[in-house]
Write an enzyme that holds these catalytic residues in place. Structure first.
Site, PDB file in Angstrom:
ATOM      1  N   THR A 260       4.742 -39.573 -55.929  1.00 56.30           N
ATOM      2  CA  THR A 260       5.740 -38.541 -55.636  1.00 56.30           C
ATOM      3  C   THR A 260       7.185 -38.995 -56.164  1.00 56.30           C
ATOM      4  OG1 THR A 260       5.004 -38.352 -53.504  1.00 56.30           O
ATOM      5  CG2 THR A 260       6.985 -37.548 -53.639  1.00 56.30           C
TER       6      THR A 260
ATOM      7  N   SER B 292      12.896 -47.007 -52.594  1.00 57.76           N
ATOM      8  CA  SER B 292      13.511 -45.956 -51.574  1.00 57.76           C
ATOM      9  C   SER B 292      13.767 -46.810 -50.241  1.00 57.76           C
ATOM     10  CB  SER B 292      12.876 -44.657 -51.554  1.00 57.76           C
ATOM     11  OG  SER B 292      13.530 -43.843 -50.758  1.00 57.76           O
ATOM     12  N   HIS B 293      13.061 -46.030 -49.146  1.00 52.96           N
ATOM     13  CA  HIS B 293      13.183 -46.301 -47.663  1.00 52.96           C
ATOM     14  C   HIS B 293      12.158 -47.458 -47.491  1.00 52.96           C
ATOM     15  CE1 HIS B 293      10.428 -42.995 -48.691  1.00 52.96           C
ATOM     16  NE2 HIS B 293       9.732 -43.579 -47.743  1.00 52.96           N
TER      17      HIS B 293
ATOM     18  N   LYS C 237      11.353 -45.937 -61.428  1.00 52.97           N
ATOM     19  CA  LYS C 237      11.172 -44.449 -61.998  1.00 52.97           C
ATOM     20  C   LYS C 237      12.068 -44.309 -63.216  1.00 52.97           C
ATOM     21  CE  LYS C 237      13.928 -41.731 -58.960  1.00 52.97           C
ATOM     22  NZ  LYS C 237      14.094 -40.723 -57.863  1.00 52.97           N
TER      23      LYS C 237
ATOM     24  N   ASP D  44      19.490 -44.482 -46.850  1.00 54.84           N
ATOM     25  CA  ASP D  44      18.185 -45.176 -47.033  1.00 54.84           C
ATOM     26  C   ASP D  44      18.391 -46.115 -48.223  1.00 54.84           C
ATOM     27  OD1 ASP D  44      18.171 -43.622 -49.313  1.00 54.84           O
ATOM     28  OD2 ASP D  44      15.964 -43.634 -49.474  1.00 54.84           O
TER      29      ASP D  44
ATOM     30  N   ASP E 145      17.910 -46.884 -51.191  1.00 51.44           N
ATOM     31  CA  ASP E 145      18.555 -46.183 -52.348  1.00 51.44           C
ATOM     32  C   ASP E 145      19.512 -45.274 -52.357  1.00 51.44           C
ATOM     33  OD1 ASP E 145      16.570 -44.593 -51.892  1.00 51.44           O
ATOM     34  OD2 ASP E 145      16.464 -44.007 -54.203  1.00 51.44           O
TER      35      ASP E 145
ATOM     36  N   ASP F 132      19.750 -42.239 -51.384  1.00 54.10           N
ATOM     37  CA  ASP F 132      19.594 -40.655 -51.713  1.00 54.10           C
ATOM     38  C   ASP F 132      19.298 -39.962 -50.496  1.00 54.10           C
ATOM     39  OD1 ASP F 132      17.164 -41.474 -51.360  1.00 54.10           O
ATOM     40  OD2 ASP F 132      16.166 -40.855 -53.371  1.00 54.10           O
ATOM     41  N   ARG F 133      18.808 -40.674 -49.037  1.00 51.50           N
ATOM     42  CA  ARG F 133      18.590 -39.924 -48.113  1.00 51.50           C
ATOM     43  C   ARG F 133      19.733 -39.698 -47.127  1.00 51.50           C
ATOM     44  NH1 ARG F 133      12.155 -41.006 -46.086  1.00 51.50           N
ATOM     45  NH2 ARG F 133      11.407 -40.197 -47.952  1.00 51.50           N
TER      46      ARG F 133
ATOM     47  N   GLU G 229      14.924 -31.443 -48.467  1.00 55.48           N
ATOM     48  CA  GLU G 229      13.459 -31.655 -48.025  1.00 55.48           C
ATOM     49  C   GLU G 229      13.682 -32.159 -46.500  1.00 55.48           C
ATOM     50  OE1 GLU G 229      10.644 -33.180 -50.776  1.00 55.48           O
ATOM     51  OE2 GLU G 229      12.252 -34.396 -51.509  1.00 55.48           O
ATOM     52  N   GLU G 230      12.602 -31.807 -46.073  1.00 54.93           N
ATOM     53  CA  GLU G 230      12.619 -32.140 -44.502  1.00 54.93           C
ATOM     54  C   GLU G 230      12.578 -33.898 -44.227  1.00 54.93           C
ATOM     55  OE1 GLU G 230       9.927 -34.183 -43.600  1.00 54.93           O
ATOM     56  OE2 GLU G 230       9.168 -33.883 -45.573  1.00 54.93           O
ATOM     57  N   SER G 231      12.322 -34.470 -45.306  1.00 50.71           N
ATOM     58  CA  SER G 231      12.288 -36.062 -45.184  1.00 50.71           C
ATOM     59  C   SER G 231      13.741 -36.580 -45.504  1.00 50.71           C
ATOM     60  CB  SER G 231      11.505 -36.527 -46.514  1.00 50.71           C
ATOM     61  OG  SER G 231      11.719 -35.819 -47.376  1.00 50.71           O
TER      62      SER G 231
ATOM     63  N   LYS H 145      18.567 -36.120 -54.567  1.00 52.87           N
ATOM     64  CA  LYS H 145      19.066 -35.781 -53.257  1.00 52.87           C
ATOM     65  C   LYS H 145      20.108 -37.088 -53.168  1.00 52.87           C
ATOM     66  CE  LYS H 145      15.086 -38.102 -51.257  1.00 52.87           C
ATOM     67  NZ  LYS H 145      14.156 -37.763 -51.812  1.00 52.87           N
TER      68      LYS H 145
ATOM     69  N   ARG I  81       0.311 -36.881 -43.209  1.00 54.43           N
ATOM     70  CA  ARG I  81       1.453 -36.449 -42.478  1.00 54.43           C
ATOM     71  C   ARG I  81       1.210 -35.050 -42.125  1.00 54.43           C
ATOM     72  NH1 ARG I  81       5.115 -39.944 -44.415  1.00 54.43           N
ATOM     73  NH2 ARG I  81       5.632 -40.273 -46.665  1.00 54.43           N
TER      74      ARG I  81
HETATM   75  C1  G1P Z   1       8.186 -38.658 -49.320  1.00 46.28           C
HETATM   76  C2  G1P Z   1       8.848 -37.474 -48.727  1.00 46.28           C
HETATM   77  C3  G1P Z   1       9.389 -36.714 -49.766  1.00 46.28           C
HETATM   78  C4  G1P Z   1      10.272 -37.522 -50.595  1.00 46.28           C
HETATM   79  C5  G1P Z   1       9.781 -38.530 -51.239  1.00 46.28           C
HETATM   80  C6  G1P Z   1      10.827 -39.490 -52.025  1.00 46.28           C
HETATM   81  O1  G1P Z   1       7.237 -38.409 -50.160  1.00 46.28           O
HETATM   82  O2  G1P Z   1       7.989 -36.832 -47.986  1.00 46.28           O
HETATM   83  O3  G1P Z   1       9.960 -35.321 -49.455  1.00 46.28           O
HETATM   84  O4  G1P Z   1      10.660 -36.486 -51.799  1.00 46.28           O
HETATM   85  O5  G1P Z   1       9.412 -39.281 -49.948  1.00 46.28           O
HETATM   86  O6  G1P Z   1      11.990 -39.867 -51.196  1.00 46.28           O
HETATM   87  P1  G1P Z   1       5.563 -38.611 -49.744  1.00 46.28           P
HETATM   88  O7  G1P Z   1       5.481 -39.788 -49.188  1.00 46.28           O
HETATM   89  O8  G1P Z   1       5.413 -37.671 -48.525  1.00 46.28           O
HETATM   90  O9  G1P Z   1       4.782 -38.226 -50.871  1.00 46.28           O
HETATM   91 ZN    ZN Z   2      15.415 -43.129 -51.204  1.00 46.98          ZN
END
Ligand code: G1P
Ligand code: ZN
Length: 545
Positions: free
Chosen positions: A19, A114-115, A127, A279, A281, A283-284, A365-367, A378, A498
């Site tokens: 992703t 990321s997180h 990336k 988070d 990095d 972005d969240r 995004e919901e995340s 983001k 999920r």
């Molecule tokens: C998760 C989140 C998605 C976000 C991505 C990167 O990806 O659900 O919305 O863009 O992290 O931060 P997923 O693990 O669901 O593929």
């Molecule tokens: Zn992140």
């Protein structure tokens, strides 16, 4: 003359970006040639590296510095003309996106998982972002993967490690190295978007009190500069401000489970007016008010409904996009204001084309991801400043803003249940079972829910017509409720399943409802349809958000 060595190597077969880039355990990245193979594959897939400008930085997690030194040597050997690197090897993801755009770089490599937790036994990631500052679309990431499967050599300049800690510009052979302050450009951009004068008045006087949780990750220095030094918030408004190699052993994901210290404070008598976290990095974002949590889906909808109160968006927004599993709350705002609204697959890379074509101004995004056309990622602190600016203009507590929104548009009650580290084979069986079930579902009645459609989400990009299939399972009901199933594309151990559930209510008495209770029937139905509990032996989700 700098010596360029040609290093013979063999392909690794697991370098398919997910992703959000390539994410693996640190130990995987530390295997001989592993990182170099991937970076060389990225470079090989570009038409040429000669004379190009590359931005480089990461979230500061374990292995960040080592990775940067390796990439510098590869970049020099591959003919790049200039590297713009965040001091200390640091750049938050949104700041990297901005720097790529501002300095008209050809692309950037962002080092982050990321997180995901950091440290020697935890995760690392990399990336590539393209010239528009956004994550490389699938046609690029597919090419990276193909190159990685066929790689036989990479090129490495024989130079000493570069000093990353002093800002300045100098040359190594033909390569210009420019070490920049990681915060300055980003902070200037924020000052252009928001009403910093108003924010300064209210934050420095204590009219708005706040607590920002940097989770020992990249946003510490950004929040310190912007919220404290520029806007005058008291220094103790930032908690866990010091970035650490292992993020303090925590899980830097801003949600009610992992940002527990902040969540506990915001639901206590001592709660300040405003709470937020970002988070690993940067972005969240998670937004809280005194005794209220704002779901990311609602946050996007509320931002869209109020965008004209923010200086940068005062003339209105061109449209909104949300990822498929995000609740339909933003769609209601779009409908009311006659704005285009797009549903995209999960992942920020799908917003890039829409933003570039000015089809949308805001997306989310919901995340816990929200952003706008100011960068192509983001942006956590941007979302925090957006909300602070709203609270400052409206002179209303967060809870009042949210309740007024629900009163006007209704409430999309929403929750996501994650099952982490499920055996991959079992997860695949669950999805195969669901896919087989889909054709039989429409018009079946389950309690108060009648299935309207059941499909696998397939997206055709409205700008370049590229098709992304298999983007998650959707079961939609006649009353607008939905159940979504997806497999995560960012996990590093087994599979993460999920389940996303949502139900619309315009009944004001439901506006105080606990989502887990209000959604109980749908959650049960999701578990029954997928046979998730029997098949995995799990009794409950790993994380509920
Ligand atoms: C998760 C989140 C998605 C976000 C991505 C990167 O990806 O659900 O919305 O863009 O992290 O931060 P997923 O693990 O669901 O593929
Ligand atoms: Zn992140």
């Amino acid at each position: 003359m700098t010596t360029i060595n040609t290093i013979k190597t063999n392909p690794y077969t697991d370098q398919k970006p997910g992703t959000s880039g390539l994410r693996k355990k640190v130990k995987v990245f530390q295997q001989t040639h592993y990182l170099a193979n991937f970076v060389q594959s990225v470079f090989n897939s570009l038409e040429t590296c000669d004379g190009k400008i590359l931005v480089l930085g990461g979230d500061g997690r374990y292995f960040n510095r080592e990775a940067i030194q390796i990439i510098i040597k590869l970049a020099l050997a591959n003919g790049f003309a200039k590297l713009i690197i965040g001091q200390g090897g640091l750049l938050s993801t949104p700041a990297a996106s901005h720097v790529i755009r501002k300095y008209k770089a050809d692309g950037g490599l962002i080092l982050s998982a990321s997180h995901n937790p950091a440290g020697v036994d935890e995760d690392f990631g990399i990336k590539y972002n393209i010239f528009n500052g956004g994550p490389a679309p699938e046609k690029y990431t597919d090419a990276f993967f193909q190159h990685s499967l066929n790689i036989s050599e990479y090129y490495l300049a024989e130079i000493a490690d570069v000093d990353l800690d002093n800002v300045g510009s100098y040359n190594i052979a033909e390569l210009e190295i420019n070490i920049i302050d990681p915060v300055t450009d980003y902070a200037e951009l924020m000052a252009e978007i928001f009403d910093f004068e108003l924010l300064k008045q209210q934050l420095s006087s204590g009219e708005i009190s706040l607590c920002f949780d940097a989770m020992h990750a990249i946003t510490g220095p950004y929040a310190q500069r912007i919220l404290v030094e520029m806007l005058g918030a008291p220094a103790d408004s930032i908690i866990n401000a010091e970035p650490l190699l292992d993020f303090g052993g925590g899980h830097p994901d801003p949600n009610l489970v992992y940002a527990k210290e902040l969540a506990d404070l915001m639901f206590s008598d001592a709660a300040p007016d405003f709470g937020a976290a970002s988070d690993g990095d940067g972005d969240r974002n998670m937004i809280l008010g005194n005794n209220i949590f704002v779901t990311p889906s609602d946050s996007l909808a509320i931002m869209a409904a109020n965008a004209t109160l923010i200086p940068a968006y005062k003339n209105g927004i061109s449209g909104i996009a949300r990822s498929m599993p995000t609740s339909q709350a933003p769609d209601r705002v779009a409908k009311a204001y006659n704005l285009p609204c797009f549903e995209t697959p999960t992942g920020w890379k799908f917003f890039g084309n829409l933003l570039d074509a000015d089809k949308i101004t805001l997306c989310g995004e919901e995340s816990f991801g929200t952003g706008s056309n100011h960068v192509r990622e983001k942006d956590g602190l941007w979302a925090v400043l957006f909300w602070l600016n709203l609270v400052a203009v409206k002179k209303q507590p967060v809870a009042e803003i949210v309740q007024a929104h629900w009163q006007q548009f209704g409430r999309d009650i929403y929750s996501r249940h994650d099952y982490d580290a499920v055996e991959t084979e079992i997860a695949n069986e669950i999805f195969a079972h669901l896919i087989k079930l889909l054709p039989s579902l429409p018009i079946q009645v389950f309690g108060q829910y009648t299935v309207a459609y059941a499909d696998e989400f397939c997206y055709t990009d409205p700008i370049d017509q590229s098709v992304s299939a298999n983007q998650g399972i959707r079961i939609g009901f006649t009353n607008g409720s939905r159940i979504i199933f997806r497999l995560s594309g960012t996990g590093t151990v087994g599979a993460t399943i999920r389940i996303y559930v949502e139900r619309f209510s315009d009944d004001v008495s439901q506006h105080k409802a606990d989502p887990q209770l209000a959604l109980a029937e749908l959650i049960l139905l999701a578990e029954q349809l997928s046979e998730l509990k029997q098949r995995t032996g799990r009794t409950e989700p790993t994380v509920i958000t």
